[in-house]
Scaffold this active site. Structure first.
Site, mmCIF file in Angstrom:
data_model
loop_
_atom_site.group_PDB
_atom_site.id
_atom_site.type_symbol
_atom_site.label_atom_id
_atom_site.label_comp_id
_atom_site.label_asym_id
_atom_site.label_seq_id
_atom_site.Cartn_x
_atom_site.Cartn_y
_atom_site.Cartn_z
ATOM 1 C CD GLN A 51 33.732 45.410 40.848
ATOM 2 O OE1 GLN A 51 33.354 46.303 41.598
ATOM 3 N NE2 GLN A 51 32.955 44.887 39.923
ATOM 4 C CB CYS A 94 28.832 41.726 39.439
ATOM 5 S SG CYS A 94 30.533 42.104 39.928
ATOM 6 C CG HIS A 136 27.611 43.601 44.984
ATOM 7 N ND1 HIS A 136 26.967 42.655 44.203
ATOM 8 C CD2 HIS A 136 28.680 44.014 44.249
ATOM 9 C CE1 HIS A 136 27.630 42.508 43.067
ATOM 10 N NE2 HIS A 136 28.676 43.322 43.062
HETATM 11 O O1 K1U Z 1 30.176 45.433 39.811
HETATM 12 C C1 K1U Z 1 29.662 45.987 40.772
HETATM 13 O O2 K1U Z 1 30.024 45.737 41.904
HETATM 14 C C2 K1U Z 1 28.584 46.998 40.518
HETATM 15 C C3 K1U Z 1 27.180 46.431 40.528
HETATM 16 C C4 K1U Z 1 26.578 46.756 41.890
HETATM 17 C C5 K1U Z 1 25.314 46.088 42.308
HETATM 18 C C6 K1U Z 1 24.235 45.948 41.455
HETATM 19 C C7 K1U Z 1 23.060 45.363 41.909
HETATM 20 C C8 K1U Z 1 22.952 44.939 43.202
HETATM 21 C C9 K1U Z 1 24.040 45.068 44.033
HETATM 22 C C10 K1U Z 1 25.210 45.654 43.594
HETATM 23 C C11 K1U Z 1 26.414 47.078 39.394
HETATM 24 O O3 K1U Z 1 26.284 48.254 39.329
HETATM 25 S S1 K1U Z 1 25.732 46.053 38.165
HETATM 26 C C12 K1U Z 1 24.859 47.203 37.122
HETATM 27 C C13 K1U Z 1 23.572 47.691 37.697
HETATM 28 O O4 K1U Z 1 23.071 47.121 38.632
HETATM 29 C C14 K1U Z 1 22.912 48.880 37.114
HETATM 30 C C15 K1U Z 1 23.456 49.601 36.101
HETATM 31 C C16 K1U Z 1 22.791 50.705 35.582
HETATM 32 C C17 K1U Z 1 21.581 51.077 36.076
HETATM 33 C C18 K1U Z 1 21.022 50.357 37.079
HETATM 34 C C19 K1U Z 1 21.686 49.264 37.629
HETATM 35 ZN ZN ZN Z 2 30.325 43.506 41.778
#
Ligand code: K1U
Ligand code: ZN
Length: 171
Positions: A51, A94, A136
């Site tokens: 990423q 994501c 993920h």
């Molecule tokens: O881009 C990524 O891979 C990160 C992604 C990870 C993820 C989120 C939800 C389920 C599985 C994997 C994220 O972090 S998206 C942002 C997010 O979920 C978040 C941000 C701040 C506070 C709480 C959640």
């Molecule tokens: Zn992701």
């Protein structure tokens, strides 16, 4: 420490396969530190090296969401050694697909072996959000995005929306 630019989909760099790292040396250690800083700032609960344009099998996670003390996890060469038959569905997001969320079903519990930040081989068991987040992030290492788990129709809708947004931001 440095904040790394996060690649936004659709982008061919997010579809590539990452390479195994030989060891967690100072270069990979610095990458892990910079990825954690980038993830906390975004904010997110996980980040995979592809990423940020680095095709190496490195992921970082912290699912505490700022509630309580931070609990950063760094993994190089993660491998799932066992997963449960039981599945669980979470609403996933994501950082490479900003403001897009959808339900993804994955194994509820996993065992994962990896090299930690000290270059030591570790194995841990995870469930709940941590298990989902590890899977993920590991998907990113094979060029798979959460939308690849959705129907063709939903995936197309989300990717078209992001393509339009990218065009708007570029103009
Ligand atoms: O881009 C990524 O891979 C990160 C992604 C990870 C993820 C989120 C939800 C389920 C599985 C994997 C994220 O972090 S998206 C942002 C997010 O979920 C978040 C941000 C701040 C506070 C709480 C959640
Ligand atoms: Zn992701």
């Amino acid at each position: 420490m440095a904040i790394l630019p996060i690649i936004i989909a659709p982008d061919p760099r997010l579809k590539k396969k990452a390479e195994t790292v030989a060891a967690v040396d100072s270069e990979i250690g610095e990458l892990m530190t910079n990825m954690l800083e980038t993830m906390y700032l975004a904010p997110g609960i996980g980040l995979a090296a592809p990423q940020v344009g680095v095709l190496k099998r490195v992921i970082v996670l912290d699912i505490t969401k700022g509630e309580g003390p931070p609990d950063p996890i760094c993994m190089a060469n993660p491998e799932i050694t066992w997963c449960s038959e039981e599945e669980v569905t979470y609403e996933e997001g994501c950082l490479s697909l900003p403001e897009q969320f959808d339900q993804v079903t994955r194994p509820a519990k996993i065992r994962v072996s990896f090299l930690n930040k000290k270059n030591m081989q570790e194995e841990c068991e995870a469930d709940g959000l941590l298990a989902t987040c590890i899977q993920h992030e590991m998907d990113h290492l094979t060029g798979t995005l959460f939308v690849d788990h959705l129907s063709h129709l939903k995936r197309g809708m989300i990717l078209r929306k992001l393509k339009k947004l990218k065009k708007l931001n570029a103009s």
